[in-house]
Design an enzyme around this catalytic site. Structure first.
Site, PDB file in Angstrom:
ATOM      1  N   LYS A 117      -6.331   3.542   8.789  1.00  0.00           N
ATOM      2  CA  LYS A 117      -5.391   4.490   8.183  1.00  0.00           C
ATOM      3  C   LYS A 117      -5.945   5.916   8.206  1.00  0.00           C
ATOM      4  O   LYS A 117      -5.225   6.872   8.530  1.00  0.00           O
ATOM      5  CB  LYS A 117      -5.084   4.062   6.746  1.00  0.00           C
ATOM      6  CG  LYS A 117      -4.290   2.772   6.640  1.00  0.00           C
ATOM      7  CD  LYS A 117      -4.112   2.348   5.189  1.00  0.00           C
ATOM      8  CE  LYS A 117      -3.319   1.046   5.089  1.00  0.00           C
ATOM      9  NZ  LYS A 117      -3.142   0.601   3.698  1.00  0.00           N
TER      10      LYS A 117
ATOM     11  N   SER B 218       0.802  -1.232   0.000  1.00  0.00           N
ATOM     12  CA  SER B 218       0.000   0.000   0.000  1.00  0.00           C
ATOM     13  C   SER B 218       0.831   1.276   0.000  1.00  0.00           C
ATOM     14  O   SER B 218       0.268   2.369  -0.096  1.00  0.00           O
ATOM     15  CB  SER B 218      -0.956   0.003   1.196  1.00  0.00           C
ATOM     16  OG  SER B 218      -0.238   0.013   2.406  1.00  0.00           O
TER      17      SER B 218
END
Length: 791
Positions: free
Chosen positions: A740, A697
């Site tokens: 996140k 990611s």
């Protein structure tokens, strides 16, 4: 024939066969004759007034030359006595050893016999060997009954080595084949050595036999003593009336069994009844009695007849869940749906195996409320909650039970849970189902398949009990941290409900509404004796704990309560007030702190978003260029996947530079003839190098850092991003988006770039306080990323 005629050999002699013994010279031996062959040989010897040759048989009743040994004793018949039973007894005296050298006749047996002459042995060697042999014989005589005193005296006083050997061999018990080997051995020295060795073996064998006999006699004496004492004890117990105790126990077991009969399977009733009858028959001093009694008591402790009569009520479940838990709206909603279905099945009397076959598995980071949700369910249903920890479990017998053949055998954890719950339909939490281990002891997940499957668990067999138990009424709820570690067959039978990280706002309300009142009560404090303002609560959440759940937060609250209690008593005050100014007096220094956005735009420094087991984090990615040859260096404890992402990003940036989509300032170009990316070495570093990092990611984050140093443009400090990148510059979806974005929100990030697929799929799951205070932008390609990041 006179003894002097023994020298006229070879000579033809009748052959008499002896089945039992090897005969030796100079010995008088009775021989019983009952067969025609030996009778004819005897008659021939008497008729011819000749000596007789007696040979031992190889086989019992062997009467042919190939069935007898070719050696024997030459001797005379001293007396012949007919017996009433038809047999004939003779006394035979041997004179010399002989061997057959020629067969003359088969009926009767007659052969040419030759004398066996032994080698002559004199001198010290003979004397030494005889002394050793006599000493060995003396030792053997002390531990056996082979030698009479007269025979022992004859051996000790004898000097003829050959005759002493014959006397010993005639006395000890040896096999025919061994006797034959000695008989035909003419080397006297070798015979003495071999006989010494034989006597030594006999001594050892007799010692062992004597030792075994002593042990056997000792054991028999001990057993007889124990039996005598037990009989005395039994009579004493009978006089005291304690002998009736066992009868009372048996009657009690039978009574309990009959009360449970209609609630259990037939095989369970038969097995328990069988063991009660066995216990009744067996003596109480028998070691097996206690094992049988333990089994009976365990089996009868299973609450077959006890079932919670509380009907399923979805309203009660919903009320309890909302009372005990703040937030967790989606998990609570799914649990309510699950029990709504079960309530309908129950009301309409539809067997669960015919309805929806669902096992709930609550998964998420530690401390987010998985077990407490199950606890709320058990409260609402008025059922006991049993927690079975599966972490590290690798032995199937822990679940299914140990067979009673093993020492220390016990029922499995499922059965023990039912006994502990004292009802047949409790709520059982299978905790940490993702941490099962497979080993040579079996695969516990295979047993769980049977336990959790509604089509099978009505007849779950525990190895210890050896009968079936109905688990269909039990409500099973599994918990896990990482569902990817759950075996596929087991995962296929579950429905997963995710419990993700709490937001700071959710933690604030949980701490204020649940944790502080709960810990005040546990520590004996009243609500008016401790005051913590909202700002302090927020500081504790942000700087003193870092987790997805609230477990460590509870510990911090407990610490505040302990120190407040101490302060109240020592300083004799009525109330403790904790605020941001004096918080460090109650808690240690700040442990965690998400680095806040400092607002400074920099070249080659980008805010990435990462997911960890304790929640999200803002991850700085730094890149610098150094004159070189286009090499890529990666540091910061990066995993293989992250390293691959960096290489993909570098290759993708090269393509964009070649296509002119990333403009290169002239001051950066070293040699116009060489590609700019071949003129520099790139070093990418992710700070906090001691912490391992991995995953795809960070692809767009690394790409942005490289693009920044080649374009010499700064990156916006209030922008963070997450997304995987491919070689074509396409931004791919990632996981852990909620955690996140919460981390970005805590770090005062104003803009977050996320893959479009995540935007469309997951944005609705993001807390409103995050969505309302931060701009979340969907990106499709890396060109979109550059548009929002470079200054």
């Amino acid at each position: 024939m006179q003894i002097e005629e023994i020298q006229n050999y070879p000579a033809n002699l009748p052959v008499l066969v002896e089945d039992e013994l090897f005969l030796y010279p100079f010995m008088i031996t009775p021989i019983f004759i009952n067969d025609s062959s030996n009778m004819k040989a005897l008659d021939l010897a008497i008729k011819n007034d000749s000596m007789l040759f007696v040979a031992p048989s190889k086989l019992e009743n062997g009467r042919n030359f190939d069935e007898i040994y070719n050696c024997g004793v030459i001797g005379t018949i001293m007396r012949k006595v007919p017996l009433p039973d038809g047999r004939v007894k003779i006394l035979f005296q041997g004179y010399a050893k002989g061997k057959i050298i020629e067969q003359i006749s088969n009926k009767p047996l007659e052969a040419k016999i030759e004398l066996i002459k032994e080698d002559f042995l004199e001198g010290t060697k003979k004397e030494a060997l005889l002394e050793v042999l006599k000493e060995k014989v003396k030792n053997l005589a002390n531990i056996s009954h082979y030698f009479s005193p007269d025979l022992l005296r004859t051996i000790e006083e004898g000097f003829d080595a050959s005759r002493i050997c014959d006397l010993i061999l005639n006395t000890v018990r040896i096999k025919k084949q061994v006797a034959y080997e000695f008989f035909v051995l003419t080397d006297l020295e070798q015979k003495l050595v071999k006989l010494i060795d034989l006597i030594a073996q006999e001594i050892e064998a007799n010692k062992i036999q004597k030792e075994i006999k002593n042990k056997v006699h000792s054991r028999i004496d001990k057993v007889n003593k124990e039996y005598f004492l037990k009989e005395q004890l039994r009579q004493i117990q009978k006089e005291l009336g304690s002998d009736t105790q066992k009868e009372d126990e048996v009657r009690e077991y039978q009574k309990r069994l009959e009360l449970k009969k209609k609630f259990m399977h037939e095989d369970a009733y038969k097995e328990i009844k069988k063991q009660i009858e066995k216990f009744e028959r067996i003596h109480q001093d028998n070691s097996e009695a206690s094992m049988i009694q333990t089994y009976i008591e365990t089996a009868l402790d299973i609450p077959f007849e006890k079932i919670s009569k509380k009907k399923l009520d979805i309203k009660e479940v919903s009320k309890q869940l909302n009372h005990d838990h703040y937030a967790l709206n989606k998990p609570k909603e799914r649990i309510e749906e699950y029990f709504a279905v079960r309530e309908l099945l129950e009301k309409r009397k539809i067997a669960e195996k015919d309805g929806a076959k669902v096992i709930l598995c609550l998964y998420g980071p530690p401390g987010v409320g998985k077990t407490s949700l199950a606890n709320s369910v058990s409260k609402a249903l008025k059922r006991e909650l049993i927690r079975i920890a599966l972490g590290g479990l690798e032995d199937v017998n822990e679940l299914r039970g140990h067979r009673r053949t093993y020492i220390g055998a016990m029922p499995g954890r499922i059965t023990q849970g039912l006994i502990e719950a004292k009802q047949i339909n409790p709520v059982i939490v299978l905790d940490e189902i993702d941490k099962l281990n497979r080993s040579f002891r079996g695969d516990p997940s295979a047993v769980l398949l049977e336990i959790l499957d509604p089509e099978q668990n009505s007849k779950f067999r525990d190895y210890y009990l050896n009968f079936n138990i109905d688990l269909s009424k039990v409500i099973f709820i599994a918990t896990a941290n990482d569902i990817s570690n759950i075996p596929a067959p087991l995962r296929d039978r579950m429905e997963f409900i995710e419990l993700s990280s709490y937001t700071p706002s959710e933690k604030f309300h949980i701490m204020k509404k649940y944790l502080i009142p709960d810990e005040l009560k546990k520590h004996g404090l009243k609500s008016n004796e401790l005051s913590i303002d909202d700002e302090t609560i927020e500081l504790i959440i942000s700087d003193y704990t870092r987790e997805s759940g609230v477990r460590n937060l509870r510990r911090k609250v407990a610490e505040l309560c302990r120190k407040s209690a101490k302060k109240l008593l020592l300083e004799n005050i009525k109330k403790v007030i904790i605020n941001t100014k004096n918080l460090n007096e109650f808690l240690d220094k700040k442990v965690f702190e998400i680095e806040k956005n400092n607002g400074e735009n920099q070249v080659g420094q980008v805010n990435g978003l990462a997911w960890t087991s304790v929640g999200g984090d803002v991850l700085k990615v730094e890149a610098v260029k150094i004159k070189g040859k286009g090499e890529l260096t990666l540091t910061g404890s990066l995993g293989d996947v992250m390293k691959e992402s960096a290489r993909i990003a570098f290759s993708m940036i090269k393509v964009l530079i070649d296509e002119g989509k990333i403009k290169i300032p002239k001051k950066i170009i070293i040699d116009p003839k060489v590609n700019v990316y071949d003129s520099y070495n790139i070093h990418i570093h992710v700070p906090d190098g001691a912490t391992p990092k991995d995953g795809p990611s960070a692809g767009i984050t690394i790409s942005t850092a490289i693009a920044s140093i080649f374009s010499d443009k700064k990156v916006k400090a209030d922008v963070a991003m997450t997304g995987e990148i491919d070689l074509k510059g396409k931004v791919l979806p990632i996981g852990g988006l909620k955690e996140k974005l919460i981390a970005a929100y805590k770090a005062d990030i104003k803009t977050a770039l996320i893959p479009r697929k995540n935007y469309e799929r997951d944005l609705k799951d993001i807390p409103s306080e995050v969505r309302d205070n931060m701009e979340i932008i969907a990106v499709d390609t890396f060109s979109d990323v550059l548009e929002y990041t470079l200054v």
